[in-house]
Design a protein around this motif. Structure first.
Motif, PDB file in Angstrom:
ATOM      1  N   LEU A 453      54.835  42.830  15.950  1.00 32.12           N
ATOM      2  CA  LEU A 453      55.668  43.956  15.546  1.00 32.12           C
ATOM      3  C   LEU A 453      55.553  45.112  16.529  1.00 32.12           C
ATOM      4  CD1 LEU A 453      57.501  45.288  13.450  1.00 32.12           C
ATOM      5  CD2 LEU A 453      55.458  45.993  12.196  1.00 32.12           C
ATOM      6  N   ARG A 454      54.336  45.399  16.977  1.00 31.30           N
ATOM      7  CA  ARG A 454      54.164  46.468  17.958  1.00 31.30           C
ATOM      8  C   ARG A 454      54.853  46.122  19.273  1.00 31.30           C
ATOM      9  NH1 ARG A 454      48.892  46.866  15.604  1.00 31.30           N
ATOM     10  NH2 ARG A 454      48.061  45.414  17.153  1.00 31.30           N
ATOM     11  N   SER A 455      54.808  44.860  19.674  1.00 32.06           N
ATOM     12  CA  SER A 455      55.458  44.451  20.926  1.00 32.06           C
ATOM     13  C   SER A 455      56.970  44.612  20.839  1.00 32.06           C
ATOM     14  CB  SER A 455      55.090  42.997  21.240  1.00 32.06           C
ATOM     15  OG  SER A 455      53.696  42.845  21.414  1.00 32.06           O
ATOM     16  N   VAL A 456      57.553  44.211  19.712  1.00 34.37           N
ATOM     17  CA  VAL A 456      59.000  44.346  19.541  1.00 34.37           C
ATOM     18  C   VAL A 456      59.406  45.815  19.565  1.00 34.37           C
ATOM     19  CG1 VAL A 456      60.905  43.994  17.920  1.00 34.37           C
ATOM     20  CG2 VAL A 456      59.238  42.171  18.301  1.00 34.37           C
ATOM     21  N   GLN A 457      58.625  46.651  18.902  1.00 31.66           N
ATOM     22  CA  GLN A 457      58.933  48.084  18.912  1.00 31.66           C
ATOM     23  C   GLN A 457      58.836  48.666  20.313  1.00 31.66           C
ATOM     24  OE1 GLN A 457      56.125  49.609  16.090  1.00 31.66           O
ATOM     25  NE2 GLN A 457      57.380  49.113  14.295  1.00 31.66           N
ATOM     26  N   MET A 458      57.851  48.223  21.090  1.00 28.66           N
ATOM     27  CA  MET A 458      57.717  48.713  22.455  1.00 28.66           C
ATOM     28  C   MET A 458      58.883  48.259  23.327  1.00 28.66           C
ATOM     29  SD  MET A 458      55.993  50.580  24.454  1.00 28.66           S
ATOM     30  CE  MET A 458      54.494  50.816  23.516  1.00 28.66           C
ATOM     31  N   ILE A 459      59.339  47.011  23.147  1.00 34.50           N
ATOM     32  CA  ILE A 459      60.483  46.509  23.923  1.00 34.50           C
ATOM     33  C   ILE A 459      61.739  47.309  23.599  1.00 34.50           C
ATOM     34  CG2 ILE A 459      62.028  44.525  24.194  1.00 34.50           C
ATOM     35  CD1 ILE A 459      59.555  42.730  23.838  1.00 34.50           C
ATOM     36  N   GLN A 460      61.966  47.590  22.311  1.00 36.59           N
ATOM     37  CA  GLN A 460      63.130  48.380  21.928  1.00 36.59           C
ATOM     38  C   GLN A 460      63.061  49.781  22.524  1.00 36.59           C
ATOM     39  OE1 GLN A 460      65.829  47.437  20.386  1.00 36.59           O
ATOM     40  NE2 GLN A 460      65.150  45.333  19.984  1.00 36.59           N
ATOM     41  N   HIS A 461      61.864  50.323  22.550  1.00 34.21           N
ATOM     42  CA  HIS A 461      61.700  51.665  23.112  1.00 34.21           C
ATOM     43  C   HIS A 461      62.030  51.671  24.603  1.00 34.21           C
ATOM     44  CE1 HIS A 461      60.028  55.622  23.807  1.00 34.21           C
ATOM     45  NE2 HIS A 461      59.212  55.131  24.726  1.00 34.21           N
ATOM     46  N   TRP A 462      61.523  50.715  25.342  1.00 39.32           N
ATOM     47  CA  TRP A 462      61.810  50.656  26.783  1.00 39.32           C
ATOM     48  C   TRP A 462      63.284  50.360  27.045  1.00 39.32           C
ATOM     49  CZ3 TRP A 462      58.961  52.635  30.373  1.00 39.32           C
ATOM     50  CH2 TRP A 462      57.583  52.721  30.200  1.00 39.32           C
ATOM     51  N   LYS A 463      63.924  49.539  26.215  1.00 35.00           N
ATOM     52  CA  LYS A 463      65.337  49.238  26.381  1.00 35.00           C
ATOM     53  C   LYS A 463      66.180  50.496  26.189  1.00 35.00           C
ATOM     54  CE  LYS A 463      68.938  46.033  24.805  1.00 35.00           C
ATOM     55  NZ  LYS A 463      69.954  47.095  24.611  1.00 35.00           N
ATOM     56  N   THR A 464      65.828  51.284  25.176  1.00 30.76           N
ATOM     57  CA  THR A 464      66.543  52.540  24.939  1.00 30.76           C
ATOM     58  C   THR A 464      66.378  53.491  26.123  1.00 30.76           C
ATOM     59  OG1 THR A 464      66.185  52.285  22.560  1.00 30.76           O
ATOM     60  CG2 THR A 464      66.795  54.470  23.351  1.00 30.76           C
ATOM     61  N   MET A 465      65.153  53.580  26.648  1.00 30.85           N
ATOM     62  CA  MET A 465      64.925  54.453  27.795  1.00 30.85           C
ATOM     63  C   MET A 465      65.715  53.973  29.013  1.00 30.85           C
ATOM     64  SD  MET A 465      60.829  55.264  27.547  1.00 30.85           S
ATOM     65  CE  MET A 465      60.908  56.181  29.078  1.00 30.85           C
ATOM     66  N   TYR A 466      65.786  52.645  29.212  1.00 30.94           N
ATOM     67  CA  TYR A 466      66.545  52.104  30.351  1.00 30.94           C
ATOM     68  C   TYR A 466      68.030  52.412  30.209  1.00 30.94           C
ATOM     69  CZ  TYR A 466      68.830  48.703  33.386  1.00 30.94           C
ATOM     70  OH  TYR A 466      69.632  48.111  34.327  1.00 30.94           O
ATOM     71  N   ASP A 467      68.600  52.240  29.011  1.00 34.79           N
ATOM     72  CA  ASP A 467      70.016  52.529  28.797  1.00 34.79           C
ATOM     73  C   ASP A 467      70.310  53.998  29.041  1.00 34.79           C
ATOM     74  OD1 ASP A 467      70.414  49.885  28.167  1.00 34.79           O
ATOM     75  OD2 ASP A 467      70.286  50.190  25.989  1.00 34.79           O
ATOM     76  N   ASP A 468      69.429  54.866  28.565  1.00 31.88           N
ATOM     77  CA  ASP A 468      69.649  56.298  28.782  1.00 31.88           C
ATOM     78  C   ASP A 468      69.601  56.639  30.265  1.00 31.88           C
ATOM     79  OD1 ASP A 468      69.849  56.581  26.073  1.00 31.88           O
ATOM     80  OD2 ASP A 468      67.769  57.267  25.796  1.00 31.88           O
ATOM     81  N   LEU A 469      68.644  56.072  30.988  1.00 34.46           N
ATOM     82  CA  LEU A 469      68.534  56.339  32.418  1.00 34.46           C
ATOM     83  C   LEU A 469      69.743  55.802  33.170  1.00 34.46           C
ATOM     84  CD1 LEU A 469      66.850  57.365  34.785  1.00 34.46           C
ATOM     85  CD2 LEU A 469      65.701  55.149  34.860  1.00 34.46           C
ATOM     86  N   HIS A 470      70.223  54.610  32.790  1.00 29.25           N
ATOM     87  CA  HIS A 470      71.396  54.033  33.442  1.00 29.25           C
ATOM     88  C   HIS A 470      72.627  54.900  33.219  1.00 29.25           C
ATOM     89  CE1 HIS A 470      74.928  51.287  33.684  1.00 29.25           C
ATOM     90  NE2 HIS A 470      74.257  50.808  34.746  1.00 29.25           N
ATOM     91  N   GLN A 471      72.830  55.368  31.982  1.00 29.22           N
ATOM     92  CA  GLN A 471      73.972  56.210  31.680  1.00 29.22           C
ATOM     93  C   GLN A 471      73.896  57.528  32.432  1.00 29.22           C
ATOM     94  OE1 GLN A 471      76.586  55.224  29.806  1.00 29.22           O
ATOM     95  NE2 GLN A 471      77.572  57.131  30.487  1.00 29.22           N
ATOM     96  N   PHE A 472      72.680  58.070  32.553  1.00 29.22           N
ATOM     97  CA  PHE A 472      72.503  59.319  33.285  1.00 29.22           C
ATOM     98  C   PHE A 472      72.886  59.157  34.754  1.00 29.22           C
ATOM     99  CE2 PHE A 472      69.739  61.938  35.975  1.00 29.22           C
ATOM    100  CZ  PHE A 472      70.132  63.214  35.559  1.00 29.22           C
TER     101      PHE A 472
END
Length: 491
Positions: A453-472
């Motif tokens: 569960l912690r691993s899945v939450q960490m992956i989602q967190h990094w994916k969100t950060m990557y999408d935000d950086l890409h959009q920026f």
């Protein structure tokens, strides 16, 4: 703001006194206490502990006493292998550390009273002890002028102890005379240490670098220090009766007559200032002195807002006899009366010297002195832990580190501390293993599910950060294209 109390003690058997910091109301007074300097502590707010040294010349006349908050009598007496002067407790109330007159440091587990460790720390008597804010380090000062920093991880790690040459992390030798007090700031292993000495200096040390940062020279010997919560300055109680204010991060005064680091002083005590303590918000400073007075200062205005007298009051027996004798005619001419009057005056001396003050959150079981303990408070009274061991039972026990499990938050009510040692935990593990592989498999499965569960939450967190950086990045590129296009058209 939660109510706080002032606790003060004396080296002359004047007992322990408690007052409300804000209102000045007096609480229970604890008798039969003659604590040395730095020999009084509150064990996580559950009870009071004090070291006792009745005969300074004797090597076997020391003890450690426990008091509960709703009784004025000593409830637990411990007799260590040697007299203990300074004692300190970690914030959770799990351990008590004591400094011996031989230079040894003793480390007990509170719940069981077991002596976990004893090691030779200094060449002469230990004078002061303090835990840092994350409880991983123990700082000691001694009569040899040395300040040493001890890592508890190293003390209890047998493998690392064999590999290292010294048990201490740092050993500071810059003081030329007896160390009188040590205090630590915030920041764990990156904090500062302030030490005071009879050489009339206070020295500021860096824990991260193990170096001297500042040397502050005072006009008198400093016996007590207290740090400002913001760590802009610190207060130093001197034997000249003044509380000197010295700079840490505050601007240095070049016009000071007492040195560039001394910003000013508070002067109302008639004798030496022996102890200092601060309220939780840092707006109030409490000072104790050999004149028997305890003063509360407003650090913002530098004015006194309250004064307490630490006195050993007349007992009921002596007060009754005193009144009866006074009723006789011409009693002042009666020789036995005059002798008794002198005796009464000694018993009821205005005040005894104060050598320990501390400010702590008011426990729920502490009742004002004017009201007797109720039946409900007596039912809620906690059973104090057993007395501290004089010697370790076996060498094997010293290799185990004890832990605190499941203690309730003090803010939620009365603390019902449930301490479990490593031996008890190992017994539970063996019992679990004996139940069969099914129980062990269920434990492993639950642990794996939590890890997944912690691993899945960490992956989602990094994916969100990557999408935000890409959009920026896309937005920035498009904005550059829009601003440059008119320029090329004009050319």
């Amino acid at each position: 703001m939660e109510p706080e109390i002032i606790i003060a003690s004396s080296p002359t058997d004047a007992g322990v006194s408690c007052w409300d910091l804000r209102t000045g109301a007096e609480h229970l007074r604890y008798r039969s206490c003659a604590s040395p300097l730095h020999g009084l502590t509150s064990v996580a707010g559950r009870f009071l502990a004090s070291s006792q040294v009745r005969d300074a010349k004797s090597s076997t006349s020391g003890s450690i006493l426990y008091w509960s908050w709703n009784k004025a009598q000593v409830e637990v007496r411990s007799f260590p292998a040697e007299p203990i002067r300074p004692i300190a407790c970690n914030s959770q109330g799990t351990y008590i550390a004591g400094g011996g007159i031989s230079g040894d440091i003793y480390f007990w587990e509170v719940a069981t009273g077991k002596l976990l460790k004893k090691w030779h720390a200094h060449y002469r008597a230990v004078t002061c002890l303090a835990f840092n804010d994350d409880q991983s380090l123990l700082i000691s000062g001694a009569e040899d002028g040395c300040v040493r920093v001890w890592s508890l991880f190293l003390i209890f790690d047998a493998v690392r102890r064999e590999e290292t040459r010294n048990l201490f992390e740092y050993s500071f030798h810059e003081h030329s005379l007896r160390v009188t007090d040590v205090k630590t700031g915030y920041g764990g292993c990156n904090a500062i240490i302030v030490s005071a000495s009879e050489d009339r200096t206070c020295k500021v040390w860096s824990l991260s670098r193990g170096k001297l940062l500042r040397n502050v020279i005072f006009p008198a010997v400093i016996d007590a220090i207290s740090l400002d919560p913001g760590e802009h300055a610190f207060y130093a109680g001197g034997r000249d009766g003044k509380i000197h204010i010295a700079a840490l991060n505050a601007p240095i005064s070049q016009n000071s007559n007492n040195g560039p680091h001394v910003l000013g002083s508070l002067a109302e005590h008639s004798k030496a200032v022996t102890c200092l303590a601060s309220s939780a918000d840092g707006f109030l400073l409490v000072s104790g002195s050999e004149d028997g007075m305890i003063r509360v200062w407003d650090t913002r205005t530098r004015n006194i807002i309250r004064v307490f007298r630490h006195a050993k009051g007349m007992s009921l027996y002596h007060s009754v006899i005193y009144r009866k004798i006074s009723l006789f005619p011409l009693c002042h001419l009666w020789e036995p009366y005059r002798k008794y009057q002198v005796l009464i005056s000694r018993i009821c001396s205005p005040s005894g010297p104060v050598n320990n003050v501390m400010v702590t959150r008011q426990p729920q079981l502490l009742n004002p002195r004017t009201s007797a303990p109720t039946a409900s408070s007596r039912k809620q009274a906690l059973t104090l832990p057993p007395q501290l061991e004089k010697f370790a039972n076996s060498p094997d026990e010293n290799t185990h580190v004890k832990v605190l499990i499941g203690g309730q938050d003090p803010s939620n009510g009365i603390i019902d501390s449930s301490y479990v040692s490593v031996q008890a935990m190992e017994a539970q593990i063996r019992e679990l293993q004996q139940k069969g592989s099914t129980a062990a498999a269920e434990v492993d499965m639950e642990r794996l599910k939590n890890d997944q569960l912690r691993s899945v939450q960490m992956i989602q967190h990094w994916k969100t950060m990557y999408d935000d950086l890409h959009q920026f990045c896309v937005d920035e590129l498009l904005e550059d294209v829009r601003t440059e296009r008119p320029t090329h058209h004009n050319l």
